[in-house]
Structures are given as C-alpha cells and as structure tokens.
Design a protein around this motif. Structure first.
Motif, PDB file in Angstrom:
ATOM      1  N   GLU A  53       0.892  -1.268  -0.104  1.00 43.12           N
ATOM      2  CA  GLU A  53      -0.005  -0.037   0.092  1.00 43.12           C
ATOM      3  C   GLU A  53       0.855   1.353  -0.118  1.00 43.12           C
ATOM      4  O   GLU A  53       0.467   2.410  -0.612  1.00 43.12           O
ATOM      5  CB  GLU A  53      -0.869   0.066   1.265  1.00 43.12           C
ATOM      6  N   ASP A  54       1.936   1.261   0.594  1.00 41.26           N
ATOM      7  CA  ASP A  54       2.602   2.431   0.778  1.00 41.26           C
ATOM      8  C   ASP A  54       3.253   2.703  -0.566  1.00 41.26           C
ATOM      9  O   ASP A  54       3.411   4.028  -0.953  1.00 41.26           O
ATOM     10  CB  ASP A  54       3.910   2.316   2.024  1.00 41.26           C
ATOM     11  N   SER A  55       3.799   1.906  -1.143  1.00 38.01           N
ATOM     12  CA  SER A  55       4.430   2.062  -2.446  1.00 38.01           C
ATOM     13  C   SER A  55       3.498   2.387  -3.541  1.00 38.01           C
ATOM     14  O   SER A  55       3.477   3.208  -4.363  1.00 38.01           O
ATOM     15  CB  SER A  55       5.165   0.821  -2.923  1.00 38.01           C
ATOM     16  N   ARG A  57       0.556   3.922  -2.760  1.00 44.00           N
ATOM     17  CA  ARG A  57       0.304   5.447  -2.563  1.00 44.00           C
ATOM     18  C   ARG A  57       1.365   6.512  -3.273  1.00 44.00           C
ATOM     19  O   ARG A  57       0.973   7.475  -3.652  1.00 44.00           O
ATOM     20  CB  ARG A  57       0.012   5.537  -0.999  1.00 44.00           C
ATOM     21  N   SER A  58       2.525   5.938  -2.838  1.00 47.89           N
ATOM     22  CA  SER A  58       3.707   6.899  -3.253  1.00 47.89           C
ATOM     23  C   SER A  58       3.664   6.980  -4.851  1.00 47.89           C
ATOM     24  O   SER A  58       3.882   8.140  -5.192  1.00 47.89           O
ATOM     25  CB  SER A  58       5.074   6.444  -2.667  1.00 47.89           C
ATOM     26  N   ASP A  59       3.434   6.123  -5.488  1.00 46.78           N
ATOM     27  CA  ASP A  59       3.601   5.978  -6.843  1.00 46.78           C
ATOM     28  C   ASP A  59       2.612   6.769  -7.588  1.00 46.78           C
ATOM     29  O   ASP A  59       2.569   7.487  -8.722  1.00 46.78           O
ATOM     30  CB  ASP A  59       3.567   4.446  -7.586  1.00 46.78           C
ATOM     31  N   SER A  61       0.835   9.293  -5.766  1.00 44.92           N
ATOM     32  CA  SER A  61       0.914  10.827  -4.989  1.00 44.92           C
ATOM     33  C   SER A  61      -0.392  10.866  -4.384  1.00 44.92           C
ATOM     34  O   SER A  61      -1.077  11.882  -4.448  1.00 44.92           O
ATOM     35  CB  SER A  61       0.958  11.793  -6.181  1.00 44.92           C
ATOM     36  N   ASP A  64      -1.079  10.170   2.430  1.00 43.15           N
ATOM     37  CA  ASP A  64      -0.384   9.297   3.283  1.00 43.15           C
ATOM     38  C   ASP A  64      -1.723   8.159   3.768  1.00 43.15           C
ATOM     39  O   ASP A  64      -2.793   8.503   4.156  1.00 43.15           O
ATOM     40  CB  ASP A  64       0.182   9.901   4.631  1.00 43.15           C
ATOM     41  N   HIS A  67      -1.873   5.147  10.157  1.00 44.61           N
ATOM     42  CA  HIS A  67      -0.870   4.894  10.940  1.00 44.61           C
ATOM     43  C   HIS A  67      -1.277   3.380  11.638  1.00 44.61           C
ATOM     44  O   HIS A  67      -2.466   3.256  11.854  1.00 44.61           O
ATOM     45  CB  HIS A  67      -0.634   5.640  12.031  1.00 44.61           C
TER      46      HIS A  67
END
Length: 200
Positions: A53-55, A57-59, A61, A64, A67
């Motif tokens: 999920e983090d990648s 979301r980052s890809d 944009s 965040d 937590h």
C-alpha cells in the motif's frame, strides 16, 4: 428496577435508520486486495503481482495512509492463536497441536481478544483446511482469505483507518459506488493536523 434494550437506530416511522460510515476507498474496480500481517497489498487491474500500500500510494501521489497501532512482531502470536482455534473448530484436542504453535501463542496469551481479527481468522481457516483437505467448505473458506478480495466494476473496497481491527470491507466486501454519499474534504481533529484534504 428493570433494564430495557432500546434500538435508537430507528426512524420515526420505526424503520431501520441508515448508518453512515467514513472509510478509505482502498480497492478500485478490477483490483484485488489482500492482507499480509495486517499490511494491505494491491494487485492493480492487468498486473500479476502485488504492490504494498505505501508504494502504491507513493507511486500515485496519494495522501498518506493510516498509521498502524499494532507492531508486526505481534502477528506470529496472532497467527498461532488462530491456528490453535482452527484445531478446536476441527474438534481436535489442543494437546495434539504442534509445540511451536503453543510457544508462539504464549506472546499473546494474556490478550482477551486478537488485536487483528482478520489475521486470526485467516490462520484459523487455513489450519482447518490443512487438517482436512477433503472438507470443501474449509477449503473454500481458506481460499477466500488467501486469494484476497476482488473489486468488481462500479464498486470500491472501503477500509477503516483502524486497520488492525476494523469491521470494514474485509468482512462485508466491496460496496457499489452508488452507495457512496460523499467524501471527506476537511480534517479538523486533532487540531495539530487540521487541513483541507482537497476535492474528490
């Protein structure tokens, strides 16, 4: 004195009142979502592999993600707890279960409830299937957890921000986009994180 159970979730005419939930739309049409140690993995439409999920979301944009409140080291104990429960559901004596499961379970033995119920249930269903591979119901239940959740057209998979223990789309599945009533535009709590979240 007596106590009465009153259902306050009713309209004036007695019909069941609509409940509104605020959830993140994690899975979109034609995507498959699975969960590994509480972490979300997304397989986009047309892809054969999963992205965490983090990648993801980052890809794209994206904002965040939530937590996590649960340390990943807890998952060994949660999975062991679920596996031991699978033994019980299969009608087996726990004394016949592997020693390593009992040892791993010791780390969460004092808990009254699994911190991640989805991970617990995944382990329980898998164990029941492994105990009796000929049991088609157990096989189906286990496969449902292992293969992830496919999101059909015109639907989304909503997940709660309490990702470790939220009764969300992992349990009731994808919902049609027609059921979406709006989007969150502004965060006002906590005050230190107050900001406009943009148009959706």
């Amino acid at each position: 004195g007596t106590f009465s159970l009153v259902n306050i979730d009713k309209n004036e005419d007695g019909s069941i009142a609509e409940r509104l939930y605020v959830k993140r739309a994690i899975g979109f049409p034609s995507e498959t979502i699975r969960f590994v140690n509480g972490n979300v993995q997304v397989r986009p439409a047309g892809f054969s592999s999963y992205i965490d999920e983090d990648s993801f979301r980052s890809d794209l944009s994206l904002a965040d993600g939530p937590h996590r409140s649960l340390d990943t080291s807890s998952y060994e104990g949660i999975r062991a707890w679920g596996s031991l429960f699978g033994y019980q559901e299969a009608g087996l004596d726990l004394s016949a279960s592997p020693a390593y499961l009992k040892s791993q379970y010791a780390s969460v033995q004092g808990d009254s409830y699994p911190d991640d119920m989805y991970a617990f249930e995944t382990a329980a269903k898998r164990t029941k299937h492994l105990i009796n591979p000929a049991d088609m119901q157990s096989r189906s239940d286990s496969a449902k957890y292992q293969s992830g959740i496919y999101v059909p057209q015109d639907s989304i998979l909503p997940l709660g921000d309490n990702r470790d223990n939220s009764r969300d789309g992992r349990y009731f599945g994808p919902v049609t986009q027609k059921k979406i009533n709006g989007s969150v535009r502004f965060r006002f709590w906590p005050f230190t994180s107050m900001k406009y979240l943009g148009d959706a």
